[in-house]
Design a protein around this motif. Structure first.
Motif, PDB file in Angstrom:
ATOM      1  N   TYR A  27       0.844  -1.199   0.000  1.00 35.17           N
ATOM      2  CA  TYR A  27       0.000   0.000   0.000  1.00 35.17           C
ATOM      3  C   TYR A  27       0.884   1.255   0.000  1.00 35.17           C
ATOM      4  O   TYR A  27       1.057   1.908   1.043  1.00 35.17           O
ATOM      5  CB  TYR A  27      -0.918  -0.005   1.234  1.00 35.17           C
ATOM      6  N   ALA A  30       0.532   4.589   2.226  1.00 38.60           N
ATOM      7  CA  ALA A  30      -0.480   4.461   3.299  1.00 38.60           C
ATOM      8  C   ALA A  30       0.241   4.636   4.642  1.00 38.60           C
ATOM      9  O   ALA A  30       1.458   4.413   4.723  1.00 38.60           O
ATOM     10  CB  ALA A  30      -1.136   3.088   3.227  1.00 38.60           C
ATOM     11  N   VAL A  40      -4.852  -1.785   7.132  1.00 41.42           N
ATOM     12  CA  VAL A  40      -5.064  -1.274   5.771  1.00 41.42           C
ATOM     13  C   VAL A  40      -5.428  -2.448   4.862  1.00 41.42           C
ATOM     14  O   VAL A  40      -4.771  -3.497   4.881  1.00 41.42           O
ATOM     15  CB  VAL A  40      -3.795  -0.546   5.250  1.00 41.42           C
ATOM     16  N   TYR A  45      -7.769   1.284   1.311  1.00 39.92           N
ATOM     17  CA  TYR A  45      -6.655   2.026   0.676  1.00 39.92           C
ATOM     18  C   TYR A  45      -7.164   2.781  -0.554  1.00 39.92           C
ATOM     19  O   TYR A  45      -6.934   3.976  -0.712  1.00 39.92           O
ATOM     20  CB  TYR A  45      -5.550   1.035   0.317  1.00 39.92           C
TER      21      TYR A  45
END
Ligand SMILES: C[S@@+](CC[C@H](N)C(=O)[O-])C[C@H]1O[C@@H](n2cnc3c(N)ncnc32)[C@H](O)[C@@H]1O
Length: 260
Positions: A27, A30, A40, A45
């Motif tokens: 991710y 993130a 997440v 996301y």
């Protein structure tokens, strides 16, 4: 033999890793604390990136419309400069800037970020008005007579060391120098302020401690302003145009302009 990397190559590699999706980085960009906690997901996301992009785009579109109605806009040097494109998830407003006849310059040290910006430009059909320059901000810094009408740097100041942030804010301040009879230059920073991110919070119905930031430094608005004033050698106004939660982190949309 271990290759010795020059600082610039190191910076490029660092950002290539951070911006590229991989098994180790599922991710990109993130919040690293939430990723470590396993909070997440692909769904949140995507949703959070979309909301972040919408927040930046609606704020910038509003600003551009106001700017274009100002006396002197038609004859001004209508350049938009983006510093630090990253994933280019917050640059959809460039379409509005292109519609208003503005030229678009994107500068980023990372080839991955420049590729993201180019891809967005093609998707929005604005690539002919857009130039992507792959390079480090300070290395490419040369004060020209024609300062961009709009400079936009989102999640950029926070990834600079304190000394670099001071130098960059001075450069940004000098970009606010406005020729006579033209609309005041604008600098937009999307930045997490320390006072908004220092307490525990609830996100997605989960009680969380205050955000723990990876390599970000939360500079105070007063500090950014101080160095911008120094670069302009004059008064600079700072306004907060809005705030937005990205996961459990709170971002502020700052606008800096020369004082009247
Ligand atoms: C956190 S990312 C920006 C993310 C972007 N706001 C988004 O939503 O996708 C920061 C970007 O700034 C670039 N960057 C960092 N330091 C830089 C420097 N000194 N000169 C030029 N680009 C730099 C990085 O390559 C990266 O693409």
């Amino acid at each position: 033999m271990v290759p010795i990397l020059l600082p610039l190559q190191e910076l490029r590699l660092h950002w290539a890793k951070k911006l590229t999706l991989s098994e180790k980085n599922p991710y990109p960009l993130a919040p690293s604390d939430l990723v470590k906690m396993g909070l997440v997901t692909a769904e949140n996301y995507l949703a959070q990136n979309l909301l972040f992009g919408q927040f930046c785009t609606s704020t910038m579109e509003r600003e551009l419309l106001q700017l274009s109605a100002e006396p002197g806009f038609a004859n001004a040097h209508k350049e938009v400069q983006v510093i630090g494109a990253g994933l280019a998830r917050d640059l959809y407003w460039l379409q509005k800037a292109a519609e208003l006849g503005m030229t678009l310059t994107v500068r980023d040290v990372s080839g991955v970020a420049c590729a993201n910006a180019r891809m967005l430009g093609e998707r929005l059909g604005i690539d002919s008005q857009m130039e992507c320059l792959e390079g480090e901000f300070e290395n490419g810094w040369a004060q020209s007579e024609e300062t961009p009408l709009v400079t936009y740097a989102s999640q950029f100041i926070q990834v600079q060391s304190i000394r670099k942030m001071r130098r960059i804010m001075k450069c940004f301040g000098s970009l606010l120098r406005t020729p006579e009879d033209e609309p005041r230059r604008r600098l937009y920073l999307v930045h997490p302020l320390p006072e908004d991110n220092d307490t525990p919070r609830s996100w997605n119905n989960i009680q969380l401690p205050a955000p723990k930031w990876g390599d970000s430094l939360l500079y105070k608005a007063e500090d950014c302003l101080k160095y911008a004033r120094c670069g302009l050698n004059g008064n600079v106004e700072l306004d907060i145009l809005g705030k937005h939660d990205y996961f459990h982190q709170k971002y502020s949309f700052l606008r800096l302009m020369p004082g009247k």
